[in-house]
Design an enzyme around this catalytic site. Structure first.
Site, PDB file in Angstrom:
ATOM      1  N   GLU A 172     -10.383  -8.166   2.834  1.00 24.78           N
ATOM      2  CA  GLU A 172     -11.792  -7.894   2.525  1.00 24.78           C
ATOM      3  C   GLU A 172     -12.691  -9.022   3.039  1.00 24.78           C
ATOM      4  O   GLU A 172     -13.467  -9.631   2.290  1.00 24.78           O
ATOM      5  CB  GLU A 172     -11.980  -7.683   1.022  1.00 24.78           C
ATOM      6  CG  GLU A 172     -11.281  -6.432   0.508  1.00 24.78           C
ATOM      7  CD  GLU A 172     -11.538  -6.137  -0.959  1.00 24.78           C
ATOM      8  OE1 GLU A 172     -11.485  -4.947  -1.338  1.00 24.78           O
ATOM      9  OE2 GLU A 172     -11.787  -7.078  -1.742  1.00 24.78           O
ATOM     10  N   GLU A 365      -6.171  -0.041   0.353  1.00 24.33           N
ATOM     11  CA  GLU A 365      -6.459  -0.118  -1.083  1.00 24.33           C
ATOM     12  C   GLU A 365      -7.274   1.097  -1.488  1.00 24.33           C
ATOM     13  O   GLU A 365      -8.281   1.417  -0.859  1.00 24.33           O
ATOM     14  CB  GLU A 365      -7.259  -1.384  -1.441  1.00 24.33           C
ATOM     15  CG  GLU A 365      -6.502  -2.679  -1.344  1.00 24.33           C
ATOM     16  CD  GLU A 365      -7.298  -3.859  -1.886  1.00 24.33           C
ATOM     17  OE1 GLU A 365      -8.139  -3.652  -2.799  1.00 24.33           O
ATOM     18  OE2 GLU A 365      -7.091  -4.978  -1.393  1.00 24.33           O
TER      19      GLU A 365
END
Length: 471
Positions: A172, A365
């Site tokens: 991320e 995810e």
């Protein structure tokens, strides 16, 4: 009927070392930024690890990985996403020689996965910058971290070149704009961190990512190396053009990172932002060429929710969410933690990425955090988590629709396939897994593992290669 998911589609689950391994100070491991944030990534920073930090023990995967991998294999996992804890390999981050005990642990872990034919998908840096690099260098604001990361990446690429094929550089990576300490090891408080220093840190990470991609492909040309970003589509709150523009600008903050990873240069829209904010990125000699010549092989991302955007200051109350947050959408329901649930948004993200870049994608995810309740079942303790099954079914049906749209997707790993400690809140009660772990927010519990109802649901889904979603 045409099959939606191709043969060889990589079904599995995702985790992070700092949230489940535990053993924070064993076998030569150094401290990381996670060891001094007992209340989660946005909470206070302590001088030293404190007993109330659940991440110090996690779910003790470090000692129980064989048991857990056997459960993943029982579900039929084709891939397992984990991260290497940088501080297990280089305890302070800036050593010359690696820690052999740390390297051996991941050798053993990857060998165990290989026993079951499970491909590792490995993140090099997943919110666990060595604490020494934060305290001594202020994290990624300092260009020296590129060299430290290069040594680390070269070490693990060389060590595991025949055991790991799929790699991610930074987890991320766009989160550094919103969580500079957790994401970038930047110790300067956010209110004192200048935009100049923040975006210079971003540049250092992007250069390091390109350098790691270059090194990895040199060590093993068969490596598939990807970037990893938070995907969070923003809808305009109204059809008012100023709201539409606000939504576009919100999304550009995230596209910046994938644009540079794929296209190898800073896009025009960020050049205007830099000019207006007085930001001048310091390019060292060779930076431009390095980024231009080493694009990623694929884009991976997390997807949990969408947001809306508005230019109206009176309507800009923030919704809770995965680091970025946004304005609540009145048409969507939310999880117990306020994360708005939007399966169609996942289809839109997949199409947007693929239309923009035309390279393979990987959902690494996705999942629902919820307060599960352990109950007695016919085969022992379990969780009747129909709400999780419903969430995943709806999202995966939209993944199927995106693949029918023509999107090339390599795989799908649910977040927290086994219960682990939340990154944002450092709670155990925010559970995502197919496997319940007996540990509570106060640290009590036996750490015993129990299969939830969703365990067999996911097992059947993988066995059908996703086809039972459409039957």
């Amino acid at each position: 009927m045409t099959k939606v998911f191709p043969e060889g589609f990589l079904w599995g689950g995702a985790t992070a070392a700092n949230q489940y391994e535990g053993a924070y100070n064993l076998d030569g491991k150094g401290l990381t930024v996670q060891d001094v944030t007992p209340k989660g990534g946005f909470g206070p920073i302590t001088e030293e690890p404190t007993p109330d930090n659940l991440k110090l023990e996690g779910i003790d995967f470090y000692h129980r990985y064989k048991e857990d991998i056997a459960l993943f294999a029982e579900m039929g996992f084709k891939v397992f996403r984990t991260s290497i804890a940088w501080a297990r390999i280089f305890p302070n981050g800036d050593e010359i020689e690696p820690n052999e005990a740390g390297l051996q642990f991941y050798d053993d872990l990857f060998d165990e996965l290989a026993k079951y034919g499970i491909e590792p998908l490995v993140t090099l840096s997943h919110y666990e910058t060595p604490l020494h690099l934060a305290k001594e260098y202020d994290g990624w604001t300092n260009r020296k971290l590129i060299g430290f990361f290069e040594r680390y990446a070269r070490t693990v690429f060389t060590r595991y070149k025949d055991k790991v094929k799929y790699w991610l550089t930074f987890n991320e990576i766009n989160s550094v704009l919103h969580a500079p300490f957790m994401s970038g090891g930047i110790l300067t408080p956010p209110e004192k961190l200048s935009k100049q220093d923040l975006y210079q840190a971003v540049h250092h990470e992007l250069v390091a990512s390109a350098l790691a991609t270059k090194i990895g492909h040199e060590i093993n040309p068969d490596f598939k190396i990807g970037c990893m970003v938070i995907a969070m589509p923003a809808y305009p709150l109204t059809p008012n053009p100023v709201d539409v523009l606000e939504a576009r600008q919100f999304e550009n903050q995230n596209y910046l990172f994938s644009d540079i990873h794929v296209r190898g240069k800073y896009p025009n829209y960020i050049q205007r932002f830099f000019k207006e904010e007085g930001i001048e990125i310091d390019f060292a000699e060779g930076d431009k060429e390095l980024m231009a010549e080493n694009p990623v092989d694929f884009i991976s991302f997390s997807y949990y929710m969408s947001v809306t955007a508005t230019a109206d200051p009176e309507k800009q109350a923030r919704a809770k969410g995965n680091i970025l947050g946004g304005v609540p959408n009145p048409y969507l329901e939310a999880s117990e933690w306020g994360w708005q649930i939007d399966p169609i948004g996942l289809r839109m993200v997949l199409n947007a990425f693929y239309d923009r870049y035309q390279i393979p994608l990987f959902i690494v995810e996705n999942g629902l955090g919820a307060k599960d309740v352990l109950v007695d079942g016919p085969d022992g303790p379990t969780v009747e988590d129909d709400y999780r099954i419903d969430y995943l079914e709806k999202h995966l049906k939209q993944v199927g629709e995106a693949m029918k749209d023509g999107v090339e997707l390599w795989g799908y790993t649910t977040w927290g396939c086994i219960d682990l400690v939340s990154a944002s809140t450092a709670e155990m009660s925010k559970r995502y897994g197919f496997i319940y772990v007996d540990r509570n927010d106060d640290g009590s519990g036996t750490l015993a593992r129990y299969k939830k109802k969703s365990f067999n649901w996911y097992k059947d889904l993988i066995a059908s290669n996703g086809e039972n979603l459409f039957s």
